[in-house]
Design a protein around this motif. Structure first.
Motif, PDB file in Angstrom:
ATOM      1  N   THR A 193       0.810  -1.216   0.000  1.00 13.07           N
ATOM      2  CA  THR A 193       0.000   0.000   0.000  1.00 13.07           C
ATOM      3  C   THR A 193       0.845   1.269   0.000  1.00 13.07           C
ATOM      4  OG1 THR A 193      -1.766  -1.178   1.190  1.00 13.07           O
ATOM      5  CG2 THR A 193      -1.792   1.240   1.273  1.00 13.07           C
ATOM      6  N   HIS A 194       1.916   1.280   0.746  1.00 15.10           N
ATOM      7  CA  HIS A 194       2.775   2.456   0.830  1.00 15.10           C
ATOM      8  C   HIS A 194       4.000   2.300  -0.071  1.00 15.10           C
ATOM      9  CE1 HIS A 194       0.343   4.041   4.114  1.00 15.10           C
ATOM     10  NE2 HIS A 194       0.348   2.822   4.626  1.00 15.10           N
ATOM     11  N   ALA A 208      -0.661   6.789  -0.528  1.00 14.15           N
ATOM     12  CA  ALA A 208      -1.846   6.155   0.053  1.00 14.15           C
ATOM     13  C   ALA A 208      -2.610   7.156   0.913  1.00 14.15           C
ATOM     14  CB  ALA A 208      -1.438   4.950   0.882  1.00 14.15           C
ATOM     15  N   ARG A 209      -3.938   7.002   0.947  1.00 10.15           N
ATOM     16  CA  ARG A 209      -4.810   7.929   1.656  1.00 10.15           C
ATOM     17  C   ARG A 209      -5.612   7.194   2.732  1.00 10.15           C
ATOM     18  NH1 ARG A 209      -7.056  10.818  -3.922  1.00 10.15           N
ATOM     19  NH2 ARG A 209      -4.978  11.466  -4.676  1.00 10.15           N
ATOM     20  N   HIS A 264      -5.947   2.349   4.599  1.00 11.07           N
ATOM     21  CA  HIS A 264      -5.360   3.228   3.597  1.00 11.07           C
ATOM     22  C   HIS A 264      -5.560   2.614   2.214  1.00 11.07           C
ATOM     23  CE1 HIS A 264      -3.333   4.727   7.207  1.00 11.07           C
ATOM     24  NE2 HIS A 264      -3.073   5.821   6.520  1.00 11.07           N
ATOM     25  N   THR A 265      -5.912   3.451   1.263  1.00 11.47           N
ATOM     26  CA  THR A 265      -6.104   2.981  -0.101  1.00 11.47           C
ATOM     27  C   THR A 265      -5.339   3.879  -1.063  1.00 11.47           C
ATOM     28  OG1 THR A 265      -8.138   4.286  -0.387  1.00 11.47           O
ATOM     29  CG2 THR A 265      -8.380   2.026   0.423  1.00 11.47           C
ATOM     30  N   VAL A 266      -5.251   3.430  -2.304  1.00 14.85           N
ATOM     31  CA  VAL A 266      -4.481   4.126  -3.327  1.00 14.85           C
ATOM     32  C   VAL A 266      -5.447   4.796  -4.308  1.00 14.85           C
ATOM     33  CG1 VAL A 266      -2.884   3.756  -5.262  1.00 14.85           C
ATOM     34  CG2 VAL A 266      -2.521   2.570  -3.105  1.00 14.85           C
ATOM     35  N   ASP A 274      -1.472  -4.426  -4.042  1.00 18.03           N
ATOM     36  CA  ASP A 274      -1.757  -3.207  -3.288  1.00 18.03           C
ATOM     37  C   ASP A 274      -0.948  -2.012  -3.774  1.00 18.03           C
ATOM     38  OD1 ASP A 274      -3.640  -4.413  -1.718  1.00 18.03           O
ATOM     39  OD2 ASP A 274      -2.354  -4.670   0.034  1.00 18.03           O
ATOM     40  N   ALA A 296      -4.442  -0.613  -3.857  1.00 14.53           N
ATOM     41  CA  ALA A 296      -4.853  -0.948  -2.492  1.00 14.53           C
ATOM     42  C   ALA A 296      -6.276  -0.487  -2.257  1.00 14.53           C
ATOM     43  CB  ALA A 296      -3.910  -0.287  -1.487  1.00 14.53           C
ATOM     44  N   ARG A 309     -11.599  -1.759  -6.650  1.00 12.65           N
ATOM     45  CA  ARG A 309     -11.205  -0.706  -5.712  1.00 12.65           C
ATOM     46  C   ARG A 309     -12.378   0.235  -5.431  1.00 12.65           C
ATOM     47  NH1 ARG A 309      -9.733   4.468  -5.681  1.00 12.65           N
ATOM     48  NH2 ARG A 309     -10.120   4.630  -7.925  1.00 12.65           N
TER      49      ARG A 309
END
Length: 229
Positions: free
Chosen positions: A17-18, A31-32, A128-130, A145, A149, A197
Motif C-alpha cells: 500500500t505504501h 496512500a490515503r 489506507h487505499t491508493v 496493493d 490498495a 477498488r
C-alpha cells in the motif's frame, strides 16, 4: 525509482500500500486514509454467530478462525473485526474499552464476543487505499496493493494481487517485447482492478453510514424481502 529503472529491463513494484516504487514514479499517488479505526483479532471461543453487523457508523464481523477445529471441549476459535470512526488511544486495552462503549448492548452475539476478546490478541490500525492510477509507466509495472490498495469490504484485495501476477506472467510469455507485454497487462488488469477498488470503497461507505443508516437498513430489508436474486 530512476536508478533502478535505468539499470533494468523491467521493474516491478509489488511493495504494498505504501509502495516506494509507486511514490517515486507516480507523483501524487501516496496512500490515503479513510478516517476509520479497525480493531481485529482472535478469541478462544466458538463463534457465537457467523455474520457482519452494520450499525450507525460502525460494523462488527464474526467468523470461524481459519484452520481451527474443535478438540474435545476446547473451542475452535473465532476471528473477529470491527470498524469505527477514527479513534486511537495510547493502549489496546483502552481501544477495546472504546469499542465496548460504542457497540456494547447492541446484540447478544456481539456481547459474547466482547466478553472474550483480549488486548494481547488484538491489532489496531487504519485503512489506507491508493487513488486511481495506471499500473504501468515506461518499463515499470505495479501489482497488487501497490497498484490498487482497496478497502477490505469486498474481500478481494489478495485475489486481485494474484490475478495481477498471473496476467503479467502470461503477457510476458505471450508477447515478443517487454513494452508490448506491459501494454497487454495494463489492458487486462487496470479496469478490473479499479472496479474492485471503487466497489470496495462504496461498500465501506455504505457499511459505515451514520446519519443515513436507517435509510440504508430499510432499503436492505426491502431488497431482502424480494427473496433470492
Amino acid at each position: 525509482m530512476r536508478p533502478l529503472r535505468d539499470e533494468a529491463d523491467l521493474l516491478l513494484g509489488a511493495d504494498g500500500t505504501h509502495s516506494l516504487v509507486r511514490r517515486s514514479g507516480w507523483p501524487g499517488a501516496a496512500a490515503r486514509s479513510h478516517g476509520v479505526t479497525v480493531l481485529r483479532g482472535t478469541a478462544d471461543i466458538d463463534p457465537p454467530e457467523v455474520a457482519e453487523t452494520w450499525g450507525g457508523g460502525w460494523l462488527v464481523g464474526i467468523t470461524p478462525l481459519a484452520g481451527a477445529t474443535r478438540t474435545g471441549t476446547a473451542p475452535a476459535g473465532t476471528n473477529w473485526f470491527a470498524c469505527l470512526p477514527e479513534h486511537r488511544t495510547p493502549s489496546v486495552a483502552e481501544d477495546l474499552a472504546h469499542l465496548r462503549d460504542v457497540v456494547g448492548g447492541r446484540r447478544a452475539p456481539i456481547e459474547t464476543l466482547l466478553d472474550a476478546i483480549r488486548p494481547e490478541t488484538t491489532l489496531v490500525h487504519g485503512i489506507h487505499t491508493v487513488p486511481a492510477i495506471a499500473p504501468v509507466r515506461q518499463n515499470v509495472a505495479l501489482l497488487g496493493d501497490a497498484a490498487h490498495a482497496m478497502a477490505p469490504n469486498l474481500g478481494h484485495g489478495a485475489n486481485t494481487a494474484l490475478e495481477d501476477a498471473d496476467a503479467l506472467a502470461a503477457a510476458l510469455r505471450e508477447r515478443s517485447s517487454i513494452p508490448a507485454a506491459l501494454r497487454d497487462y495494463a489492458l487486462r488488469r487496470a479496469a478490473v482492478d479499479q472496479a474492485w477498488r471503487l466497489g470496495s470503497a462504496v461498500m465501506l461507505q455504505m457499511a459505515m453510514m451514520q446519519s443515513r443508516a436507517g435509510l440504508r437498513d430499510r432499503a436492505l430489508r426491502r431488497i431482502a424481502s424480494l427473496g433470492p436474486l
